[in-house]
Motif scaffolding. Structure first.
Motif, short mmCIF file in Angstrom:
data_model
loop_
_atom_site.label_atom_id
_atom_site.label_comp_id
_atom_site.label_asym_id
_atom_site.label_seq_id
_atom_site.Cartn_x
_atom_site.Cartn_y
_atom_site.Cartn_z
N ARG A 154 2.14 7.02 2.62
CA ARG A 154 0.95 7.51 3.05
C ARG A 154 0.52 8.40 4.30
NH1 ARG A 154 -3.18 7.26 5.71
NH2 ARG A 154 -5.17 7.24 5.02
N VAL A 155 -0.77 9.02 4.65
CA VAL A 155 -1.05 9.58 5.76
C VAL A 155 -1.79 9.24 6.59
CG1 VAL A 155 -2.29 11.59 6.12
CG2 VAL A 155 -0.18 11.66 4.75
N LEU A 156 -1.71 9.91 7.76
CA LEU A 156 -2.59 9.13 8.97
C LEU A 156 -3.52 10.44 9.38
CD1 LEU A 156 -3.56 6.74 10.40
CD2 LEU A 156 -1.93 6.99 12.08
N THR A 157 -4.27 10.27 10.53
CA THR A 157 -5.16 11.58 11.21
C THR A 157 -4.05 11.65 12.41
OG1 THR A 157 -6.49 9.98 12.08
CG2 THR A 157 -7.30 10.85 10.25
N PRO A 184 -1.91 0.44 11.17
CA PRO A 184 -3.32 0.25 10.46
C PRO A 184 -3.93 -1.13 11.07
CG PRO A 184 -1.37 1.07 8.89
CD PRO A 184 -0.76 0.98 10.34
N ARG A 185 -3.19 -2.10 11.19
CA ARG A 185 -3.26 -3.32 11.70
C ARG A 185 -1.95 -4.02 11.92
NH1 ARG A 185 -6.67 -5.15 6.68
NH2 ARG A 185 -7.67 -3.23 6.27
N PRO A 186 -1.97 -5.28 12.81
CA PRO A 186 -0.55 -5.83 13.25
C PRO A 186 0.26 -6.13 11.99
CG PRO A 186 -2.35 -6.97 14.30
CD PRO A 186 -3.07 -5.79 13.20
N GLY A 245 -7.58 -0.31 1.36
CA GLY A 245 -8.70 0.77 1.34
C GLY A 245 -8.15 1.97 0.58
N PRO A 246 -8.51 3.26 1.03
CA PRO A 246 -8.05 4.58 0.45
C PRO A 246 -6.46 4.55 0.36
CG PRO A 246 -8.86 4.85 2.46
CD PRO A 246 -9.25 3.54 2.29
#
Length: 248
Positions: free
Chosen positions: A3-6, A12-14, A41-42
């Motif tokens: 998956r991807v990030l900005t 994302p969380r601990p 989420g998405p």
């Protein structure tokens, strides 16, 4: 799978231990050498395996390998996971290879058993129903199956050259040879490969849902059921002999 990030990279969380899904806080995860995070989420359908053994540069020791096998076994059974990212929690290194300090303390029998488990781990990563995308590649492990996989990937002549010389390759060289799909210029944070993996994960995620994949598998297996070779394979297993396949 992935998956991807900005532009800003953060977890994302601990990280959470293997027994649970999601990425909510859990103090028990901090001491684990292998940590698993299932995104929500998405990003649902993407999981990340964090390799976190800074004292040994993520070297493949007994605990590390055991926890990694455990994580892969759990993810293989998790139908919500479609993309998997392997990443390092140790800055500047992905995996240092075999833990030679630990290996030195093993008996010959223990070494043999451990290498056998290591081969199983590499096979599991290569053949798992969960797809693995690895941030970067550091070194080769001929004793853990590299002598078999490398010739199949590069051809016998080049595989021999790399194994016999022990040559270290840059990311660009590995990409040119076809050992990795992508090589990216490093950024100041040291996570450029992770960003590329996340972007590729987002691209892969919507392509094939697990229900469709299972339906395709069912259709393919149904074609195998009436074959003579399937019956011969089961008979050979029952009779403890080599099968005699005829292609029918």
């Amino acid at each position: 799978m992935l998956r991807v990030l900005t532009s800003t990279l953060r977890f994302p969380r601990p990280w959470k231990p293997l027994e649970t899904r999601g990425c909510s806080s859990n103090p028990g995860a901090a001491g684990r050498e292998i940590q698993v995070c299932a995104l929500a989420g998405p990003n649902q359908g993407i999981a990340e395996i964090l390799m976190n053994r800074p004292s040994a540069r993520n070297a493949l020791g007994n605990v590390f390998v055991s926890q990694l096998l455990e994580a892969l076994a759990q993810l293989r059974e998790d139908r919500q996971v479609r993309v998997l990212i392997f990443r390092s929690g140790v800055k500047g290194v992905f995996c240092a290879g075999a833990d030679l300090k630990e290996r030195e303390q093993m008996s010959e029998a223990e070494v043999g058993l451990f290498v056998q488990r290591l081969r199983g781990l590499m096979t599991e990563i290569a053949s798992s129903a969960v797809m693995g995308l690895i941030e970067t590649t550091r070194g080769l492990l001929p004793g853990a199956g590299g002598t078999q996989r490398l010739p199949r990937c590069l051809g016998v002549a080049l595989a021999k050259e790399l194994i016999f010389t022990g040559r270290r390759l840059s990311g660009a060289q590995a990409q040119a040879l076809g050992l990795v799909n992508h090589a990216v210029a490093q950024n100041e944070e040291g996570n450029a490969a992770y960003h590329r993996a996340r972007a590729l994960a987002q691209e892969i995620l919507p392509q094939v849902d697990i229900a469709s994949g299972m339906a395709i598998e069912g259709i393919c297996y149904a074609q195998n059921i009436p074959t003579r070779d399937r019956l011969e394979g089961m008979a050979a297993f029952r009779e403890k002999r080599l099968p005699r396949f005829v292609g029918e």
